[in-house]
Design a protein around this motif. Sequence first.
Motif, PDB file in Angstrom:
ATOM      1  N   HIS A  85       2.254 -11.915  29.643  1.00 19.92           N
ATOM      2  CA  HIS A  85       0.913 -11.686  30.169  1.00 19.92           C
ATOM      3  C   HIS A  85       0.517 -10.222  29.985  1.00 19.92           C
ATOM      4  O   HIS A  85       1.337  -9.314  30.159  1.00 19.92           O
ATOM      5  CB  HIS A  85       0.857 -12.060  31.647  1.00 19.92           C
ATOM      6  N   ALA A  86      -0.743 -10.003  29.628  1.00 16.34           N
ATOM      7  CA  ALA A  86      -1.232  -8.650  29.352  1.00 16.34           C
ATOM      8  C   ALA A  86      -1.089  -7.756  30.578  1.00 16.34           C
ATOM      9  O   ALA A  86      -1.345  -8.168  31.710  1.00 16.34           O
ATOM     10  CB  ALA A  86      -2.687  -8.700  28.915  1.00 16.34           C
ATOM     11  N   ALA A  87      -0.676  -6.510  30.338  1.00 20.03           N
ATOM     12  CA  ALA A  87      -0.473  -5.552  31.430  1.00 20.03           C
ATOM     13  C   ALA A  87      -1.555  -4.485  31.471  1.00 20.03           C
ATOM     14  O   ALA A  87      -1.515  -3.602  32.320  1.00 20.03           O
ATOM     15  CB  ALA A  87       0.898  -4.882  31.281  1.00 20.03           C
ATOM     16  N   VAL A  88      -2.522  -4.557  30.564  1.00 23.47           N
ATOM     17  CA  VAL A  88      -3.550  -3.522  30.506  1.00 23.47           C
ATOM     18  C   VAL A  88      -4.642  -3.782  31.538  1.00 23.47           C
ATOM     19  O   VAL A  88      -4.857  -4.909  31.979  1.00 23.47           O
ATOM     20  CB  VAL A  88      -4.169  -3.431  29.097  1.00 23.47           C
ATOM     21  N   LEU A 144      -3.348  -3.651  21.919  1.00 27.45           N
ATOM     22  CA  LEU A 144      -3.321  -2.541  22.875  1.00 27.45           C
ATOM     23  C   LEU A 144      -2.111  -2.671  23.797  1.00 27.45           C
ATOM     24  O   LEU A 144      -1.443  -1.676  24.098  1.00 27.45           O
ATOM     25  CB  LEU A 144      -4.606  -2.520  23.700  1.00 27.45           C
ATOM     26  N   ASP A 145      -1.828  -3.884  24.231  1.00 29.94           N
ATOM     27  CA  ASP A 145      -0.649  -4.139  25.063  1.00 29.94           C
ATOM     28  C   ASP A 145       0.626  -3.732  24.314  1.00 29.94           C
ATOM     29  O   ASP A 145       1.544  -3.132  24.875  1.00 29.94           O
ATOM     30  CB  ASP A 145      -0.602  -5.629  25.412  1.00 29.94           C
ATOM     31  N   LEU A 146       0.664  -4.062  23.027  1.00 30.15           N
ATOM     32  CA  LEU A 146       1.812  -3.697  22.201  1.00 30.15           C
ATOM     33  C   LEU A 146       1.903  -2.179  22.073  1.00 30.15           C
ATOM     34  O   LEU A 146       3.003  -1.598  22.175  1.00 30.15           O
ATOM     35  CB  LEU A 146       1.672  -4.347  20.820  1.00 30.15           C
ATOM     36  N   THR A 164       1.020 -15.887  22.663  1.00 29.58           N
ATOM     37  CA  THR A 164       0.602 -17.073  23.406  1.00 29.58           C
ATOM     38  C   THR A 164      -0.887 -16.994  23.761  1.00 29.58           C
ATOM     39  O   THR A 164      -1.356 -15.992  24.291  1.00 29.58           O
ATOM     40  CB  THR A 164       1.417 -17.217  24.700  1.00 29.58           C
ATOM     41  N   GLY A 165      -1.621 -18.035  23.417  1.00 29.92           N
ATOM     42  CA  GLY A 165      -3.043 -18.093  23.754  1.00 29.92           C
ATOM     43  C   GLY A 165      -3.976 -17.435  22.762  1.00 29.92           C
ATOM     44  O   GLY A 165      -5.196 -17.518  22.924  1.00 29.92           O
TER      45      GLY A 165
END
Length: 311
Positions: A85-88, A144-146, A164-165
Motif C-alpha cells: 500500500h502506498a505510503a505517500v 514516487l513511492d518507489l 497491485t491495482g
Amino acid sequence: MTDAIVVEGAHKTYGRKKALNGLDLRVERGTVHGVLGPNGAGKTTAVRMLATLLRPDAGRVEVAGHDARRSPDEVRRRIGLLGQHAAVDEELSGRQNLDMFARLHHIGARHARVRADELLERFGLADTGRKAVKQYSGGMRRRLDLAASLVTDPEVLFLDEPTTGLDPRGRAEVWDSVRSLVGGGTTVLLTTQYLEEADQLADRMSVIDEGHVVAEGTADALKAKLGGDRIDVVVRDAAQLARAAAVLPPGATVDPDRRMASAPVTDRMEALTAVVRGLRDAGIDAEDVALRRPTLDEVFLSLTERTKEPV
C-alpha cells in the motif's frame, strides 16, 4: 558474486499457523529475485522478517552481510521497503513527500532537498514534483513511492507486490524503474502474484508454498519442468477433437471448452510439419496450430498443486 540475502531454515509461527516452515533462500547481489506463491504461502511474512519487522522463531537470516536477528539496526541502514500500500501523503507534493522521508531518515535539510530532486529526475517526475500527489496517476504515485524507498540509497530493496491495482501502463512504468535500479547495482527481492511481472523482471525465482520453497531457478528452467515445448491444435468442430488428439505425439491432452488438443514435443519443426500433414490427411478442420513454451502461470499452478495433500 556474493549473496545479498541468505535465509536458512527460517521458521515463524502464529499460534498454530506455520507462516514459515524451514524457508531457505539465497539472492545474489545486483539481481532481481522473484518470490512467487499463492495467498497465505508466506511471502509477506518472509519480507517482513528480512526487513527486521518480524523476528524468526528459528533459523539464519542475513541481509547485506549482517545478521537480521543480532544486528537489526545494521540491516535497516542498508535496506529499502516498498509495501503493498502506498505510503505517500496525497496532500503534499512529490518533492515535499521525498523531502519528508529524507528528514525521517535524519538526512540534513540541504542534502534532503538535493536527494529529492535527484530522485524526481531519476523516476521521470521532475516536471510534476510541485504538484500534489492526489493529482498523480496510479503509476506516478507508485513510482514516487518507489523513489521514497530509495532516499537512503539502499543496497537491498524489498518490493512486496509493487504493482497491485495498477493498469498495464502503470505496471510498465514501475517495471522500467525497477530495471534501472538493478542496472545501478541495487539488489531487489520482488514478491508478486503477477506471473508476467516475475517473467519480465526476475533473474531467478523461488516458488514458495506453505512456508517453504517448492522450486527455484530461472524462468526458463522452471518452465522446462513441465516438459519443454508443446504443440496446440484448436479445431473448429468439437466433434473432431478426439481425432485431432490422435494425430498429435504421445501424451496428448484435450480441453473440450477451448476445443484444443495439446501434446509435448521434442523436435519443434519436425513435429509441427508432421501434425499439419496428419491433420490434412485426416480431413480435420483446424482453426489454429501453434508451438509454444509452457507459461509461468502453468508452472506456478503445477508446482503449488503438487504440494497439496489429497483430501
